[in-house]
Design a protein around this motif. Structure first.
Motif, short mmCIF file in Angstrom:
data_model
loop_
_atom_site.label_atom_id
_atom_site.label_comp_id
_atom_site.label_asym_id
_atom_site.label_seq_id
_atom_site.Cartn_x
_atom_site.Cartn_y
_atom_site.Cartn_z
N VAL A 144 1.06 -1.18 0.24
CA VAL A 144 -0.09 0.09 -0.16
C VAL A 144 0.95 1.44 0.29
N ALA A 145 0.44 2.47 -1.00
CA ALA A 145 1.33 3.50 -1.41
C ALA A 145 1.00 4.44 0.10
N ALA A 146 0.72 4.46 1.10
CA ALA A 146 0.42 5.29 1.86
C ALA A 146 0.61 4.64 3.16
N HIS A 147 0.84 6.07 4.86
CA HIS A 147 0.79 5.62 5.99
C HIS A 147 0.17 4.85 6.04
N TYR A 148 1.24 3.97 7.37
CA TYR A 148 0.34 2.71 8.04
C TYR A 148 -1.22 3.12 8.74
N GLU A 149 -0.95 3.97 9.28
CA GLU A 149 -2.14 4.57 10.27
C GLU A 149 -3.57 5.06 9.92
N LEU A 150 -3.47 5.44 8.05
CA LEU A 150 -4.28 5.12 6.80
C LEU A 150 -5.25 4.06 7.37
N VAL A 151 -4.42 2.82 7.30
CA VAL A 151 -5.24 1.66 6.38
C VAL A 151 -5.63 1.21 8.20
N VAL A 152 -5.36 1.70 9.54
CA VAL A 152 -6.03 1.47 10.22
C VAL A 152 -7.07 2.11 10.74
N ASP A 153 -7.07 2.92 10.53
CA ASP A 153 -8.67 3.87 10.54
C ASP A 153 -9.62 3.91 10.26
N ASN A 154 -8.98 2.91 8.50
CA ASN A 154 -9.90 2.90 7.56
C ASN A 154 -10.60 0.69 7.76
N LEU A 155 -10.12 0.41 8.70
CA LEU A 155 -10.06 -1.08 9.48
C LEU A 155 -10.93 -0.41 10.49
N LEU A 156 -10.30 0.27 11.79
CA LEU A 156 -11.45 1.12 12.76
C LEU A 156 -13.15 1.66 11.90
N ASP A 157 -13.23 2.11 11.38
CA ASP A 157 -14.74 2.91 10.84
C ASP A 157 -14.75 1.15 9.98
N LEU A 158 -15.77 1.34 10.00
CA LEU A 158 -16.43 -0.08 8.73
C LEU A 158 -17.50 0.78 8.26
N SER A 159 -18.06 2.31 8.78
CA SER A 159 -18.92 2.76 8.50
C SER A 159 -19.36 2.74 7.30
N HIS A 160 -17.86 3.20 6.63
CA HIS A 160 -17.53 3.00 4.58
C HIS A 160 -18.14 2.28 3.66
N VAL A 161 -18.09 0.19 5.03
CA VAL A 161 -18.67 0.48 4.00
C VAL A 161 -19.55 0.04 3.05
N GLU A 162 -20.71 0.43 3.96
CA GLU A 162 -22.00 0.77 2.99
C GLU A 162 -21.73 2.20 2.01
N PHE A 163 -20.86 2.51 1.87
CA PHE A 163 -20.24 3.65 0.49
C PHE A 163 -18.90 3.26 -0.34
N LEU A 164 -18.48 1.36 0.02
CA LEU A 164 -17.08 1.67 -0.93
C LEU A 164 -17.47 0.65 -1.21
N HIS A 165 -18.16 -0.74 -0.45
CA HIS A 165 -17.89 -2.13 -0.79
C HIS A 165 -19.33 -2.51 -1.06
N PRO A 166 -20.02 -2.03 -2.26
CA PRO A 166 -21.78 -2.58 -3.21
C PRO A 166 -22.11 -4.40 -2.31
N LEU A 167 -20.95 -4.75 -2.64
CA LEU A 167 -21.26 -6.22 -2.30
C LEU A 167 -21.14 -6.89 -1.17
N PHE A 168 -20.89 -5.85 0.15
CA PHE A 168 -20.75 -5.76 1.47
C PHE A 168 -22.41 -4.79 2.35
N LYS A 169 -23.04 -4.41 1.29
CA LYS A 169 -23.06 -3.13 1.92
C LYS A 169 -24.85 -3.75 2.75
N GLN A 170 -25.25 -2.83 3.86
CA GLN A 170 -26.65 -3.84 3.84
C GLN A 170 -28.37 -3.09 3.45
#
Length: 353
Positions: free
Chosen positions: A149-175
């Protein structure tokens, strides 16, 4: 260790490779600003050395494993797991005291090879992040992956700790109910940050649907994340009949490990276990491919674009971003990690006086 070091938490275990990667020979990898070679000896011991032979500075990773040692592919010097030269095939065969390379303690557990970049005397096996589901073949089958990943590692941690993004970024997984279907709770236990999401009585969606065999059209879904400093996450993912105990349902526990490579690059090691169809290799391949595709085509492009927009900044909080309620766990993790790094740095400075 050479060069100016960015401030990382060093007295901690980081994943350096998937266990399977070392099956094919030495692996070269940049980790916490150091270029390392990781290898497994013929007896099964793992090692992590500086990937630079002291003779002509050739990468040791271009050599080969020779018994319990690694042999430089350029002139044949051999080094043991502690970094000491044990063979000079030239001239009078004498080994110079300068013929050694840096080394890091390693352990192999849960399908990953871990390394300790801090004080070797403090390397405590008990502090390796726990992923027992990866070592329980009677109950779980496991698939693994690795992404650069071409990014600072804490940005990936941020992504995983805020799974609200699933509803907008991952159409396969949204409720179907979107973020309104989430019941969220956050907490801190010592230095562990907890971000729990319960989605009760929702339509069958997400990864769990691929392993759902009940005639029920709705279930209780959960996606509970725990962060352990510096960058290990334990993800309890699954779904069960409405109101039933979680152990009776589909359980897909995950490991997410994000060791820094350098200031603005990191590695993303992951695994997903499953308690359904554990003897079905095709199910495992499908799960691995879906997960890898989602990470590489959805999460990672967004995180890398985020880094480009942020620029050469590692601490997003220094930019005073707008924060939303789901940012709470990520902000807490960043503050905890910064405090741990500050304490470690202060302790090292005091010891050096």
């Amino acid at each position: 260790m050479m060069g100016v070091k960015m401030k990382y938490l060093r007295n901690a275990w980081y994943a350096g490779a998937l266990s399977t990667e070392l099956d094919s020979g030495p692996v070269s990898r940049e980790l916490l600003g150091d270029r390392m070679v990781l290898f497994r000896s013929e007896s099964g011991r793992t090692a992590a050395l500086s990937d630079r032979c002291p003779h002509r500075f050739a990468p040791l990773s271009l050599g080969r494993v020779a018994g319990e040692h690694i042999e430089c592919g350029y002139h044949g010097l051999r080094f043991d797991g502690s970094g000491k030269c044990v063979l000079n095939p030239h001239g009078d065969k004498r080994i110079s005291p300068r013929a050694e390379v840096g080394s890091w303690p390693t352990r192999e557990r849960y399908g990953f090879v871990w390394f300790w970049p801090g004080d070797p005397k403090l390397a405590d096996d008990a502090s390796i992040p726990p992923y027992p589901f990866n070592a329980d073949p009677d109950r779980f089958a496991v698939v693994y992956g690795h992404i650069d990943v071409a990014a600072h590692y804490e940005l990936v941690v941020d992504n995983l700790l805020d799974l609200s993004h699933v509803e907008f970024l991952h159409p396969l997984f949204k409720q179907s109910g979107g973020v309104d279907s989430h019941q969220m709770s956050y907490g801190v236990e010592g230095t562990t940050v907890i971000a729990n999401r319960l989605k009760p009585n929702v339509e069958i969606q997400g990864l769990a649907r691929f392993f759902w065999t009940s005639p029920s059209k709705r279930f209780d879904a959960r996606s509970n994340m725990r962060w352990l400093p510096p960058s290990a996450l334990i993800f309890d993912l699954g779904g069960t009949e409405c109101g039933a105990p979680v152990e009776e349902g589909v359980c897909l526990p995950n490991a997410h490990l994000i060791p820094p490579a350098s200031e603005f690059c990191c590695h993303y090691f992951w695994s997903i276990a499953r308690n359904r169809q554990i003897d079905d290799e095709e199910s495992g391949r499908g799960l691995q491919q879906i997960t890898q595709k989602v990470f590489t085509t959805e999460d990672i492009p967004m995180i890398e674009a985020q880094q480009r927009n942020i620029g050469q900044v590692t601490d997003i909080l220094s930019l005073r971003p707008l924060t939303l309620e789901p940012d709470t766990p990520a902000v807490r993790a960043r503050l905890i990690l910064a405090d741990l790094i500050r304490r470690e740095t202060d302790a090292q400075a005091a010891a050096a006086e």
